[in-house]
Scaffold this active site. Structure first.
Site, mmCIF file in Angstrom:
data_model
loop_
_atom_site.group_PDB
_atom_site.id
_atom_site.type_symbol
_atom_site.label_atom_id
_atom_site.label_comp_id
_atom_site.label_asym_id
_atom_site.label_seq_id
_atom_site.Cartn_x
_atom_site.Cartn_y
_atom_site.Cartn_z
ATOM 1 N N LYS A 184 29.476 31.282 40.797
ATOM 2 C CA LYS A 184 30.668 31.674 41.564
ATOM 3 C C LYS A 184 30.693 30.987 42.931
ATOM 4 O O LYS A 184 31.754 30.569 43.415
ATOM 5 C CB LYS A 184 30.721 33.192 41.722
ATOM 6 C CG LYS A 184 30.970 33.948 40.423
ATOM 7 C CD LYS A 184 32.325 33.647 39.810
ATOM 8 C CE LYS A 184 33.470 34.295 40.583
ATOM 9 N NZ LYS A 184 34.775 34.052 39.923
ATOM 10 N N LEU A 238 38.544 26.897 29.139
ATOM 11 C CA LEU A 238 38.145 26.572 30.512
ATOM 12 C C LEU A 238 36.940 25.644 30.562
ATOM 13 O O LEU A 238 36.609 25.123 31.632
ATOM 14 C CB LEU A 238 37.863 27.857 31.299
ATOM 15 C CG LEU A 238 39.095 28.696 31.628
ATOM 16 C CD1 LEU A 238 38.673 30.017 32.251
ATOM 17 C CD2 LEU A 238 40.045 27.954 32.556
ATOM 18 N N ALA A 274 37.039 34.308 34.476
ATOM 19 C CA ALA A 274 35.659 34.072 34.930
ATOM 20 C C ALA A 274 34.688 34.460 33.834
ATOM 21 O O ALA A 274 35.018 35.251 32.940
ATOM 22 C CB ALA A 274 35.356 34.877 36.192
ATOM 23 N N ASP A 322 30.882 39.534 45.593
ATOM 24 C CA ASP A 322 29.805 39.893 46.520
ATOM 25 C C ASP A 322 28.469 39.295 46.087
ATOM 26 O O ASP A 322 27.548 39.183 46.900
ATOM 27 C CB ASP A 322 29.668 41.418 46.593
ATOM 28 C CG ASP A 322 29.406 42.039 45.216
ATOM 29 O OD1 ASP A 322 30.294 41.909 44.349
ATOM 30 O OD2 ASP A 322 28.339 42.639 44.996
ATOM 31 N N GLY A 334 41.279 40.067 31.008
ATOM 32 C CA GLY A 334 40.381 40.587 32.027
ATOM 33 C C GLY A 334 41.030 41.685 32.848
ATOM 34 O O GLY A 334 42.253 41.863 32.855
ATOM 35 N N THR A 362 31.974 36.724 33.507
ATOM 36 C CA THR A 362 31.550 37.868 34.319
ATOM 37 C C THR A 362 30.385 38.644 33.713
ATOM 38 O O THR A 362 29.982 39.662 34.270
ATOM 39 C CB THR A 362 32.723 38.841 34.539
ATOM 40 O OG1 THR A 362 33.226 39.249 33.262
ATOM 41 C CG2 THR A 362 33.837 38.181 35.337
ATOM 42 N N TYR A 371 24.967 33.961 37.726
ATOM 43 C CA TYR A 371 26.370 34.326 37.941
ATOM 44 C C TYR A 371 26.779 34.078 39.389
ATOM 45 O O TYR A 371 27.792 33.419 39.665
ATOM 46 C CB TYR A 371 26.588 35.796 37.571
ATOM 47 C CG TYR A 371 27.930 36.339 37.999
ATOM 48 C CD1 TYR A 371 29.090 35.938 37.357
ATOM 49 C CD2 TYR A 371 28.031 37.248 39.054
ATOM 50 C CE1 TYR A 371 30.335 36.427 37.760
ATOM 51 C CE2 TYR A 371 29.263 37.743 39.451
ATOM 52 C CZ TYR A 371 30.413 37.323 38.806
ATOM 53 O OH TYR A 371 31.632 37.807 39.213
#
Length: 293
Positions: free
Chosen positions: A132, A40, A63, A105, A14, A65, A128
């Site tokens: 998160k 994971l 993650a 964000d 990543g 993403t 997503y």
């Protein structure tokens, strides 16, 4: 505390992980676990790996993403973005070591007219963002030493990101339409890694700031259209072809996952507590492009 660290980094290829590997190597031993070494989605495997490695610090840079893809595979997104961070937090707590984790964000809905502060109420619009946020809360419930670093609009010289996509499309097409009513701060993964190093050094000094959730983005703000303009200017400066840009609203470019219109994050708390400040997004972009050259 001057003994070499053993740092476990989850995620190998990543954007942030690759920059961390470049910038943390002299702090000690980096044990980097990519998909080949760590699933994971397998909680027991995470526990076994952490216990076998016995790190002094865990950095979760892995993650799910793919924001639009997450809409059609929520179980996978939640396994990677929510459950796995909670397990890392539990293992870190039991070992008495800190966890550094990156968030986004996208935990906010973008309806606020000013930059978001850490205490604003999250309201994610997408799977997503929801996954998160669930990851943040899983870490917080453990109550161990942790830093949750919310960032935005991450780009670098590798992987899949807006910078590389624009550099390609601006040279391939005569015209390009780019969303102009989503506002945020493009944040170079190299800056994130540099700030992470500064946070680690502050912790190692024996005088850390308060643990918790912080915002970590480049200074300044722009739209995706403004970001594309800045990328185009650099192409023209190199004498390369560059498409004509047209500004469009987000409504003209529908995506499976809705995006917040306001992605601006107020990062002053991190500066006050830890003495860490990100560069302006223009200067970070120049630094990233200089490394590309």
């Amino acid at each position: 505390m001057n003994t070499p660290l053993k740092i476990l980094i989850s995620g190998q290829h990543g954007q942030v992980s690759r920059e961390l590997q470049q910038r943390l190597g002299d702090l000690g031993e980096l044990v980097v676990l990519g998909r080949e070494q760590l699933d994971l989605g397998d909680p027991e495997q995470i526990r076994q790996q952490v216990r076998a490695i016995a790190p002094h610090l865990i950095i979760n840079a892995a993650a799910h993403t793919a924001v639009d893809q997450a809409e059609s595979e929520p179980d996978l997104a939640f396994a990677i973005n929510a459950r796995a961070p909670g397990i890392f937090a539990q293992e870190a707590f039991e070992r008495g070591v800190p966890l550094i984790h990156y968030s986004t964000d996208y935990v906010f809905d973008g309806s606020k007219s000013a930059p978001y502060v850490e205490d604003d109420e999250p309201n994610p619009l997408s799977v997503y963002g929801q996954s998160k946020l669930a990851g943040e809360r899983a870490i917080e419930q453990v109550q161990g030493q942790h830093l949750i670093l919310r960032t935005s609009w991450v780009y670098s010289s590798h992987g899949k990101n807006f910078l590389l996509t624009m550099q390609r499309l601006l040279q391939e097409r005569p015209e390009l339409r780019v969303v102009a009513d989503q506002i945020g701060a493009p944040t170079w993964a190299g800056s994130i890694a540099h700030s992470t190093r500064a946070l680690i050094q502050r912790w190692r000094s024996g005088n850390p700031g308060a643990w918790g959730t912080y915002h970590l983005t480049a200074q300044g703000e722009t739209s995706w259209f403004g970001f594309a303009q800045a990328i185009g200017e650099q192409l023209r400066a190199q004498g390369l072809p560059c498409a004509a840009l047209e500004a469009i609203p987000a409504s003209a470019y529908p995506t499976p996952a809705p995006r917040p219109l306001n992605s601006r994050l107020d990062c002053s708390r991190l500066t006050q507590e830890w003495g860490v400040t990100q560069p302006d997004w223009h200067s970070a972009l120049r630094e990233c492009l200089a490394e590309q050259a």
